[in-house]
Design a protein around this motif. Structure first.
Motif, mmCIF file in Angstrom:
data_model
loop_
_atom_site.group_PDB
_atom_site.id
_atom_site.type_symbol
_atom_site.label_atom_id
_atom_site.label_comp_id
_atom_site.label_asym_id
_atom_site.label_seq_id
_atom_site.Cartn_x
_atom_site.Cartn_y
_atom_site.Cartn_z
ATOM 1 N N GLU A 321 0.767 -1.198 -0.035
ATOM 2 C CA GLU A 321 -0.136 -0.099 0.019
ATOM 3 C C GLU A 321 0.895 1.328 -0.253
ATOM 4 O O GLU A 321 0.767 2.415 -0.710
ATOM 5 C CB GLU A 321 -0.975 0.121 1.180
ATOM 6 N N MET A 324 2.241 1.815 -3.691
ATOM 7 C CA MET A 324 1.217 2.439 -4.410
ATOM 8 C C MET A 324 0.943 3.851 -4.099
ATOM 9 O O MET A 324 0.942 4.914 -4.945
ATOM 10 C CB MET A 324 -0.159 1.541 -4.191
ATOM 11 N N ASN A 325 1.092 4.408 -2.871
ATOM 12 C CA ASN A 325 0.899 5.790 -2.610
ATOM 13 C C ASN A 325 2.011 6.520 -2.999
ATOM 14 O O ASN A 325 1.864 7.806 -3.600
ATOM 15 C CB ASN A 325 0.522 5.984 -1.045
ATOM 16 N N ASN A 328 2.280 7.336 -6.589
ATOM 17 C CA ASN A 328 1.385 8.423 -7.228
ATOM 18 C C ASN A 328 1.573 9.621 -6.575
ATOM 19 O O ASN A 328 1.112 10.688 -7.194
ATOM 20 C CB ASN A 328 -0.016 7.913 -6.581
ATOM 21 N N LYS A 335 0.822 7.947 -13.352
ATOM 22 C CA LYS A 335 0.134 7.433 -11.998
ATOM 23 C C LYS A 335 -0.189 6.014 -12.244
ATOM 24 O O LYS A 335 -0.694 5.349 -13.262
ATOM 25 C CB LYS A 335 -1.016 8.154 -11.658
ATOM 26 N N GLU A 337 -3.099 2.993 -11.074
ATOM 27 C CA GLU A 337 -4.232 2.652 -10.458
ATOM 28 C C GLU A 337 -4.384 2.528 -8.898
ATOM 29 O O GLU A 337 -3.485 1.673 -8.487
ATOM 30 C CB GLU A 337 -5.139 1.570 -11.070
ATOM 31 N N THR A 338 -5.229 2.982 -8.079
ATOM 32 C CA THR A 338 -5.102 2.774 -6.865
ATOM 33 C C THR A 338 -6.470 1.845 -6.282
ATOM 34 O O THR A 338 -7.477 2.072 -7.058
ATOM 35 C CB THR A 338 -5.328 3.955 -5.762
ATOM 36 N N VAL A 389 2.643 -3.493 -6.681
ATOM 37 C CA VAL A 389 1.449 -2.733 -7.058
ATOM 38 C C VAL A 389 0.777 -3.271 -8.036
ATOM 39 O O VAL A 389 -0.391 -3.535 -8.348
ATOM 40 C CB VAL A 389 1.841 -1.240 -6.871
ATOM 41 N N VAL A 393 -2.927 -4.878 -8.356
ATOM 42 C CA VAL A 393 -4.052 -4.176 -9.283
ATOM 43 C C VAL A 393 -4.648 -4.956 -10.163
ATOM 44 O O VAL A 393 -5.733 -5.270 -10.378
ATOM 45 C CB VAL A 393 -3.523 -2.797 -9.714
#
Length: 399
Positions: A321, A324-325, A328, A335, A337-338, A389, A393
């Protein structure tokens, strides 16, 4: 049962580290009888073996007299030099001889005899004794012994477990076939490894740095009543290490050890991997040439309970997580995808879920080659940790 399928480079979802909660370290050990001198010692076991069969026989006779108090037959292995071969022989003996009461094995030609002492230290732990059905483990090295040996006594109250899990398949062929299907229909289909385009074509692009396409060697661990299933699983692991190290990359590039007996017991499988296999790998310095990754039908990182990257396991959900953050937040980058944390955690576990309890053995040289290849991609080089990540996703919609 050996099955060949073309390589799927599974190492990109494998993590090499040290132990289940923290780095596994050996205490500083003073090896009794080991000389700090660099002078050549004619009586050193490895030098006596090099002199030929007659001297080797005299050395064996000396060891038999030295160990006479143990009243046990000696398995004499003068041809073995590498520590991973030593581990293979020791665990093979455990898997085959548990009903014999004990075994004493000597390795006079070991290039690093101190590894035998470190391996013995691992086996003396209460967890290893419990899982492997051991009563005691002793080790002696030159010059206090004519040749290095390990003496293992089995606990006669422990025997091979009965098979009760309904998920255990009746044949090795069925388990191997299911594993091959996973390689083709899951790993390849969802492109979880950037170097795998399909089950029949992998290592795409790595030939430019000398890595050929190779096969996946699948070994299904068979049930036996002569030893604990932990002993059989660890024996199968070291057997596959020998297979991998003594074959060319274009023949076998990686290996899968499949243990259906553990399909319904994730916790016990993790214990074997983290409390026996990983410490023995570290003990004999096998981390220099192999990586490890654990897979299971019920894989659950939350049950593992780790908060940092450790040997063989998936990256913790919270770390993925964070990746991922961070991706972005980086300026000037595309970017990603979250997804919600619950979906991310489920996907992160799914990457490690195979039809059967499975151990992936990886060539360290290929891990390093892949890293070198990516370094040369320049601006096209994948962002650090982006694969975790991307895979989460990609699998978030998998049902």
């Amino acid at each position: 049962m050996h099955h060949r399928v073309l390589l799927a480079l599974i190492f990109m979802i494998g993590i090499a580290g040290i132990s289940i909660t923290e780095a596994f370290q050996f205490p500083k050990i003073k090896f009794v009888g080991l000389s700090n001198s660099n002078k050549h010692d004619e009586n050193e076991p490895i030098n006596r073996v090099k002199k030929g069969p007659e001297e080797t026989a005299l050395l064996q006779n000396s060891l038999e007299k030295h160990c006479n108090k143990n009243n046990v037959l000696i398995r004499w292995e003068p041809q073995i030099t590498e520590s991973y071969e030593v581990a293979h022989v020791i665990f093979q003996e455990m898997a085959q001889s548990a009903n014999k009461g004990g075994c004493l094995i000597s390795f006079p030609s070991m290039s690093r005899p101190s590894d035998l002492d470190k391996l013995s230290s691992v086996l003396q732990s209460s967890k290893c004794k419990q899982l492997l059905g051991l009563d005691s483990v002793e080790c002696d090295l030159y010059p206090s012994s004519p040749a290095p040996y390990i003496h293992i006594k089995f606990d006669r109250c422990v025997s091979g477990e009965s098979v009760t899990a309904e998920r255990i398949y009746s044949t090795a062929e069925t388990a191997a076939s299911a594993t091959e299907g996973w390689l083709k229909d899951f790993l390849g289909k969802y492109r979880l490894c950037p170097y795998t385009s399909s089950a029949s074509r992998a290592a795409v692009g790595l030939s430019s740095i000398g890595v050929p396409v190779g096969g996946v060697h699948i070994q299904v661990n068979s049930r036996s009543d002569n030893a604990t299933k932990a002993a059989r699983t660890v024996s199968a692991f070291w057997t596959e290490v020998v297979t991998l190290m003594q074959s060319s990359q274009d023949e076998w590039a990686t290996s899968l050890v499949v243990s259906p007996e553990y399909d319904d017991d994730f916790r016990s499988f993790v214990e074997v991997c983290d409390d026996i296999i990983e410490p023995t790998v570290v003990a004999i310095q096998a981390t220099e040439f192999i990586g490890r990754a654990w897979f299971h039908p019920q894989y659950d990182a939350d049950q593992v309970g780790h908060t940092s990257v450790i040997a063989g396991h998936a990256v913790p959900h919270k770390m993925v997580e964070g990746f991922m953050n961070s991706l972005n937040l980086e300026s000037g980058t595309e970017k990603v995808e979250t997804i919600e944390f619950e979906a991310l955690a489920a996907s992160n576990n799914l990457v490690r879920r195979t039809p059967h309890a499975t151990i992936n053995i990886l060539r360290r040289s290929q891990l390093e080659a892949a890293a070198e290849y990516e370094k040369g991609l320049g601006v096209k080089r994948p962002k650090p940790n982006s694969i975790y990540v991307r895979n989460a996703v990609r699998l978030s919609n998998y049902r």
